[in-house]
Design a protein around this motif. Structure first.
Motif, mmCIF file in Angstrom:
data_model
loop_
_atom_site.group_PDB
_atom_site.id
_atom_site.type_symbol
_atom_site.label_atom_id
_atom_site.label_comp_id
_atom_site.label_asym_id
_atom_site.label_seq_id
_atom_site.Cartn_x
_atom_site.Cartn_y
_atom_site.Cartn_z
ATOM 1 N N SER A 58 0.529 -0.790 -3.228
ATOM 2 C CA SER A 58 -0.540 -1.236 -2.321
ATOM 3 C C SER A 58 -0.841 -0.218 -1.235
ATOM 4 C CB SER A 58 -0.139 -2.579 -1.678
ATOM 5 O OG SER A 58 0.081 -3.552 -2.668
ATOM 6 N N THR A 60 -2.639 3.529 0.194
ATOM 7 C CA THR A 60 -3.954 4.163 0.079
ATOM 8 C C THR A 60 -3.944 5.210 -1.020
ATOM 9 O OG1 THR A 60 -4.129 3.807 2.462
ATOM 10 C CG2 THR A 60 -5.831 5.131 1.465
ATOM 11 N N GLY A 251 -1.370 -3.481 5.567
ATOM 12 C CA GLY A 251 -2.502 -2.588 5.339
ATOM 13 C C GLY A 251 -3.336 -3.113 4.187
ATOM 14 N N SER A 252 -4.590 -3.412 4.429
ATOM 15 C CA SER A 252 -5.462 -3.985 3.401
ATOM 16 C C SER A 252 -6.542 -2.989 2.987
ATOM 17 C CB SER A 252 -6.114 -5.275 3.909
ATOM 18 O OG SER A 252 -5.137 -6.270 4.152
ATOM 19 N N HIS A 253 -6.984 -3.116 1.753
ATOM 20 C CA HIS A 253 -7.988 -2.219 1.180
ATOM 21 C C HIS A 253 -9.041 -3.031 0.453
ATOM 22 C CE1 HIS A 253 -4.313 0.181 1.584
ATOM 23 N NE2 HIS A 253 -5.067 1.262 1.610
ATOM 24 N N GLY A 289 -9.943 1.982 2.896
ATOM 25 C CA GLY A 289 -8.821 1.384 3.646
ATOM 26 C C GLY A 289 -8.257 2.414 4.619
ATOM 27 N N THR A 290 -7.469 1.963 5.526
ATOM 28 C CA THR A 290 -6.760 0.690 5.508
ATOM 29 C C THR A 290 -6.761 0.071 6.906
ATOM 30 O OG1 THR A 290 -4.604 -0.357 4.976
ATOM 31 C CG2 THR A 290 -4.569 1.841 5.947
ATOM 32 N N THR A 291 -6.270 -1.172 6.989
ATOM 33 C CA THR A 291 -6.142 -1.850 8.267
ATOM 34 C C THR A 291 -4.701 -1.764 8.752
ATOM 35 O OG1 THR A 291 -5.668 -3.949 7.161
ATOM 36 C CG2 THR A 291 -7.971 -3.468 7.656
ATOM 37 N N THR A 336 -9.836 -6.502 -3.889
ATOM 38 C CA THR A 336 -9.098 -6.206 -2.665
ATOM 39 C C THR A 336 -7.610 -6.208 -2.976
ATOM 40 O OG1 THR A 336 -8.780 -8.509 -1.984
ATOM 41 C CG2 THR A 336 -10.838 -7.446 -1.298
ATOM 42 N N ALA A 338 -3.616 -5.880 -0.616
ATOM 43 C CA ALA A 338 -2.942 -5.711 0.666
ATOM 44 C C ALA A 338 -1.462 -5.467 0.429
ATOM 45 C CB ALA A 338 -3.142 -6.946 1.549
#
Length: 543
Positions: A58, A60, A251-253, A289-291, A336, A338
């Motif tokens: 998961s 980047t 971290g989400s994408h 991403g990412t968060t 998506t 994460a």
């Protein structure tokens, strides 16, 4: 085509004793098991889910130094990561390759002089032989500026690398097994009791419970490293084995249809001082991403999987739309994912500022050796594993020489196909040429995908096939039974999830009906059916 998938799955129980028990089958656990096995240690690895089922699939998907970490004065981390880039590219040129990044200049974010200084450091903190250095670019006169808003007139271009993160974990696991390690997925270490000179561990897997006696234990459980020590590891004495705390940062994408035509990635600076990437992905898509979202300590109880939130999707669309001329909306998102980064708590207030460096904590006073892995990033996994193996050897009183720096990962040695290697960025194209000459019957798209996935080991998938029909029924477009049997037999695949989202990303290209066809194939093989925890519907649950 007569091999039994059920027989391949059955495998064997872990040995009753070993030198080292490794807990965790993410990139760090698999890398450490590989390094230790290559030094001649007997190794057992237990992974509660599938290899790379969580954080390590998961990411980047970048092999990079971490340009933004220079702002946090993480020079040692950046240098270590930069040194690893080309070492990794050479080890597996089929799943890793160079990638150029475009940074449009936004004077409101960072001044140009600061970016130039940062890129100068990035170019010179470590030696480069394959990756070109940074340069400026006039975005109004370059195709690199075509997808961007007209206000972005200048930018900078620099180099890093791309990696298929889930397959990187698999390659380390394969190499560990090839070197004698005993690896077990869907197997939980439910208890580990520390004695004076060994650990007694109870493992629970598909075949029941087993006891393993290990001279040393490596805790590489990633986001669960702290909870494993607190809840499952016990000492004959009363000392606390968990001495560090982790911060779990999600971290989400998002993945959208291809947002531009060229082969460069973008790095965008955001008003919150964070950055996001927009990266060419799987030919037809763009990965964004990412968060950085901090999670409570119990967020992953029961080996739960992180899920993206609607506000994260909105954030990524909004920030990418600050740069792209064609705005992105929630309707553009086709997939998506994460993951949760297990970052060592360094008391930083901002999750983005928490160090991405790793800490290896040896613990050998008063009992059998214990090594816990805290933090880390995928780019430095090989060095982390090397350092960990050095430490384990030291604690066992038998230091053995490191070996992975110049070694290939499985499939990375292309000499059987291309002769002497030249450059990792061109050797893969030579492999494709050789594959086309030897197996002209393979459709080009299928040949390319198989070469990317298996590299120099592609012959193990093709077997003695002389035409497409020899690969067996086509279960879904471009996915033949011969490959599925190989994945079950050689790569621990036990479900459609394993194949569609980790051994490959075919799930992204398939329709619901095509993904269901792969699920049906697995149901017909008399294999236990693991929970489907990474399907398209679940990952789109915010919509």
């Amino acid at each position: 085509m007569t091999a039994s998938p059920a027989a391949a799955f059955e495998g064997s129980a872990p040995p009753a004793s070993c030198d080292v028990l490794v807990v965790g089958g993410g990139i760090n656990g698999a890398g450490i098991a590989r390094d230790l096995a290559g030094r001649g240690w007997s190794v057992v690895l237990a992974e509660a889910s599938d290899f790379a089922a969580h954080t390590s699939s998961s990411s980047t998907k970048l092999i990079h130094g971490g340009l933004r970490y220079l702002e946090y004065y993480e020079f040692s981390l950046v240098r270590k990561a930069l040194q690893e880039r080309e070492t990794l590219l050479r080890s597996a040129p089929h799943i890793m390759w160079p990638l150029r990044f475009v940074m449009p200049h936004d004077a409101a974010m960072r001044p140009a002089w600061m970016i130039r200084i940062g890129l100068f450091l990035y170019d010179h903190l470590a030696r480069r032989e394959v990756l070109p250095g940074s340069t400026g670019v006039n975005l109004r006169q370059s195709p690199l500026g075509a997808p961007l808003k007209a206000q972005y007139t200048r930018g900078f271009v620099y180099s890093d690398g791309w990696v298929d993160d889930a397959r990187l974990v698999l390659l380390n696991a394969l190499d560990a097994r090839d070197k004698g390690a005993s690896l077990h997925t869907r197997t939980t270490v439910v208890a580990a009791r520390r004695q004076a000179d060994h650990w007694l561990a109870t493992l629970r897997g598909p075949q029941g419970e087993f006891t393993v006696r290990a001279r040393a234990l490596v805790n590489a459980a990633g986001p669960w490293a702290e909870s494993f020590l607190r809840e499952h590891a016990q000492s004959a004495k009363t000392e606390a084995l968990a001495t560090k705390s982790l911060r779990l940062v999600k971290g989400s994408h998002i993945v959208v249809r291809r947002a531009y035509e060229h082969d460069h990635a973008y790095i965008f600076q955001n008003p919150d001082k964070r950055i996001i990437f927009a990266i060419p992905y799987e030919n037809d898509f763009t990965l964004i991403g990412t968060t950085d979202v901090e999670l409570p300590a119990d967020a992953l109880a029961g080996f739960g999987k992180a899920q993206i939130e609607e506000k994260e999707v909105a954030y990524l669309c909004e920030q990418a739309s600050r740069y792209f001329a064609k705005p992105l909306t929630l309707a553009d998102v086709v997939w998506t994912y994460a993951g949760v980064r297990p970052l060592l708590d360094d008391a930083s207030g901002d999750p983005s500022a928490v160090t991405r460096d790793y800490l290896l904590e040896p613990h050998s006073d008063g009992g059998a050796p214990l090594l816990s892995v805290w933090g880390g990033k995928i780019t430095t996994f090989r060095k982390l594993a090397e350092d960990a193996a050095d430490m384990v050897g030291g604690m066992l009183g038998d230091r053995r020489a490191a070996w992975t720096e110049s070694a290939y990962l499985p499939g990375g040695d292309l000499r059987e196909w291309i002769g002497a290697p030249k450059r990792p960025d061109t050797d893969f194209q030579r492999l494709l040429t050789a594959l086309g000459q030897r197996h002209a019957w393979l459709p080009p798209a299928l040949a390319h995908r198989l070469a990317r996935a298996y590299g120099g080991r592609i012959g193990r998938v093709l077997g003695g096939a002389e035409n497409l029909s020899d690969l067996g029924p086509e279960i879904a477009p471009g996915l033949h039974e011969a490959e599925l049997l190989y994945l079950v037999r050689e790569e621990w695949a036990q479900s459609a999830d394993d194949v569609l989202w980790r051994r490959s990303k075919l799930g992204l290209h398939y329709s619901d009906a095509q993904r269901a066809a792969v699920q049906d194939w697995f149901r017909q093989q008399a294999l236990p059916t693991p929970p489907d925890n990474n399907n398209m519907q679940r990952d789109r649950s915010w919509s």
